[in-house]
Write a protein that holds these residues in place. Structure first.
Motif, mmCIF file in Angstrom:
data_model
loop_
_atom_site.group_PDB
_atom_site.id
_atom_site.type_symbol
_atom_site.label_atom_id
_atom_site.label_comp_id
_atom_site.label_asym_id
_atom_site.label_seq_id
_atom_site.Cartn_x
_atom_site.Cartn_y
_atom_site.Cartn_z
ATOM 1 N N LEU A 17 0.851 -1.194 0.000
ATOM 2 C CA LEU A 17 0.000 0.000 0.000
ATOM 3 C C LEU A 17 0.885 1.243 0.000
ATOM 4 O O LEU A 17 1.809 1.353 0.805
ATOM 5 C CB LEU A 17 -0.886 -0.011 1.244
ATOM 6 C CG LEU A 17 -2.111 0.873 1.242
ATOM 7 C CD1 LEU A 17 -3.157 0.338 0.267
ATOM 8 C CD2 LEU A 17 -2.703 0.957 2.635
ATOM 9 N N ASP A 18 0.599 2.189 -0.911
ATOM 10 C CA ASP A 18 1.404 3.419 -0.967
ATOM 11 C C ASP A 18 0.793 4.510 -0.086
ATOM 12 O O ASP A 18 -0.274 4.327 0.507
ATOM 13 C CB ASP A 18 1.621 3.881 -2.414
ATOM 14 C CG ASP A 18 0.405 4.493 -3.076
ATOM 15 O OD1 ASP A 18 -0.651 4.689 -2.425
ATOM 16 O OD2 ASP A 18 0.484 4.792 -4.282
ATOM 17 N N ARG A 19 1.467 5.655 -0.010
ATOM 18 C CA ARG A 19 1.030 6.748 0.876
ATOM 19 C C ARG A 19 -0.346 7.298 0.506
ATOM 20 O O ARG A 19 -1.013 7.914 1.326
ATOM 21 C CB ARG A 19 2.063 7.862 0.904
ATOM 22 C CG ARG A 19 2.190 8.607 -0.403
ATOM 23 C CD ARG A 19 3.159 9.795 -0.304
ATOM 24 N NE ARG A 19 3.518 10.252 -1.624
ATOM 25 C CZ ARG A 19 4.654 9.966 -2.244
ATOM 26 N NH1 ARG A 19 5.567 9.246 -1.642
ATOM 27 N NH2 ARG A 19 4.891 10.414 -3.459
ATOM 28 N N ASP A 20 -0.777 7.092 -0.749
ATOM 29 C CA ASP A 20 -2.090 7.550 -1.190
ATOM 30 C C ASP A 20 -3.171 6.486 -1.012
ATOM 31 O O ASP A 20 -4.265 6.618 -1.542
ATOM 32 C CB ASP A 20 -2.024 7.993 -2.659
ATOM 33 C CG ASP A 20 -1.110 9.190 -2.861
ATOM 34 O OD1 ASP A 20 -1.094 10.087 -1.993
ATOM 35 O OD2 ASP A 20 -0.402 9.218 -3.882
ATOM 36 N N GLN A 21 -2.847 5.426 -0.284
ATOM 37 C CA GLN A 21 -3.786 4.331 0.003
ATOM 38 C C GLN A 21 -4.150 3.520 -1.244
ATOM 39 O O GLN A 21 -5.264 3.017 -1.370
ATOM 40 C CB GLN A 21 -5.055 4.843 0.699
ATOM 41 C CG GLN A 21 -4.794 5.654 1.947
ATOM 42 C CD GLN A 21 -4.016 4.867 2.998
ATOM 43 O OE1 GLN A 21 -4.375 3.759 3.358
ATOM 44 N NE2 GLN A 21 -2.933 5.444 3.485
ATOM 45 N N HIS A 22 -3.202 3.404 -2.168
ATOM 46 C CA HIS A 22 -3.391 2.565 -3.355
ATOM 47 C C HIS A 22 -2.612 1.278 -3.167
ATOM 48 O O HIS A 22 -1.491 1.297 -2.653
ATOM 49 C CB HIS A 22 -2.878 3.273 -4.619
ATOM 50 C CG HIS A 22 -3.666 4.478 -4.984
ATOM 51 N ND1 HIS A 22 -3.319 5.749 -4.574
ATOM 52 C CD2 HIS A 22 -4.789 4.603 -5.723
ATOM 53 C CE1 HIS A 22 -4.200 6.608 -5.051
ATOM 54 N NE2 HIS A 22 -5.106 5.942 -5.746
ATOM 55 N N VAL A 23 -3.182 0.169 -3.597
ATOM 56 C CA VAL A 23 -2.533 -1.136 -3.490
ATOM 57 C C VAL A 23 -2.031 -1.549 -4.875
ATOM 58 O O VAL A 23 -2.715 -1.345 -5.879
ATOM 59 C CB VAL A 23 -3.477 -2.196 -2.886
ATOM 60 C CG1 VAL A 23 -4.663 -2.496 -3.785
ATOM 61 C CG2 VAL A 23 -2.725 -3.478 -2.560
ATOM 62 N N THR A 129 -7.299 1.825 -5.833
ATOM 63 C CA THR A 129 -7.880 2.285 -4.575
ATOM 64 C C THR A 129 -8.732 1.148 -4.012
ATOM 65 O O THR A 129 -9.128 0.225 -4.735
ATOM 66 C CB THR A 129 -8.784 3.528 -4.772
ATOM 67 O OG1 THR A 129 -9.940 3.138 -5.524
ATOM 68 C CG2 THR A 129 -8.032 4.661 -5.440
ATOM 69 N N CYS A 130 -9.045 1.246 -2.741
ATOM 70 C CA CYS A 130 -9.893 0.247 -2.101
ATOM 71 C C CYS A 130 -11.272 0.206 -2.769
ATOM 72 O O CYS A 130 -11.805 -0.870 -3.051
ATOM 73 C CB CYS A 130 -10.017 0.560 -0.615
ATOM 74 S SG CYS A 130 -10.915 -0.677 0.328
#
Length: 168
Positions: A17-23, A129-130
């Protein structure tokens, strides 16, 4: 009395997971000789080699598949797993995937370390994104990844590894 399971294949995978909440998910072809057979998306990771711990395998796979170097002990313990029977042509039996969770600021994906078979099936990557995971009609492994990420966001890392649905 506990039953010992003999796995045909054990895999260690990483939910990155990156700092922008993307997996990060890797796109793979089901059949590299017939693109028309479709594709799916999967977290980085793969088989555990003889004598290798799950953490060591997960760290090695990150380095090979996306060019990310992390010390195995920094991956902690698995946050989820899935297990079941599969017949994938080159192997059949009970498979198990253990999933680690790791946060990064950002990561440029470098696939030059992939093995030949991985390169044949690799068809790209994407940061999701989630909500995109939950709403997608694409084939995404592990099943339930979007819900797991939502749970981690709301409640934090689970105390015990969560069992995710098997995908075969």
């Amino acid at each position: 009395m506990s039953q010992t399971v003999s796995y045909r294949r054990r895999s260690a995978r990483v939910i990155l997971l990156d700092r922008d909440q993307h997996v990060l998910l890797l796109k793979f072809l089901f059949d590299s000789t017939d693109v028309g057979r479709g594709h799916g998306w999967v977290t980085p990771g793969g088989g555990v080699d003889a004598g290798e711990s799950l953490q060591e395998a997960a760290a090695r796979e990150l380095r090979e598949e996306i060019g990310f170097v992390v010390s195995p002990e920094l991956l902690g313990r698995p946050v989820a797993y899935s297990s079941g029977y599969a017949d994938v042509g080159w192997a059949r039996g009970t498979f198990r995937n253990d999933f680690f969770f790791y946060r990064v600021d950002a990561q440029e994906v470098d696939t030059t370390g992939m093995e030949a078979l991985e390169r044949q099936h690799h068809a790209g990557h994407r940061w999701w994104t989630c909500d995109e995971l939950i709403d997608s009609t694409e084939i995404i492994y592990p099943l339930g990844l979007g819900s797991l990420l939502h749970q981690i966001h709301v409640k934090g890392i689970p105390e015990q590894a969560v069992q995710l649905p098997w995908h075969h």
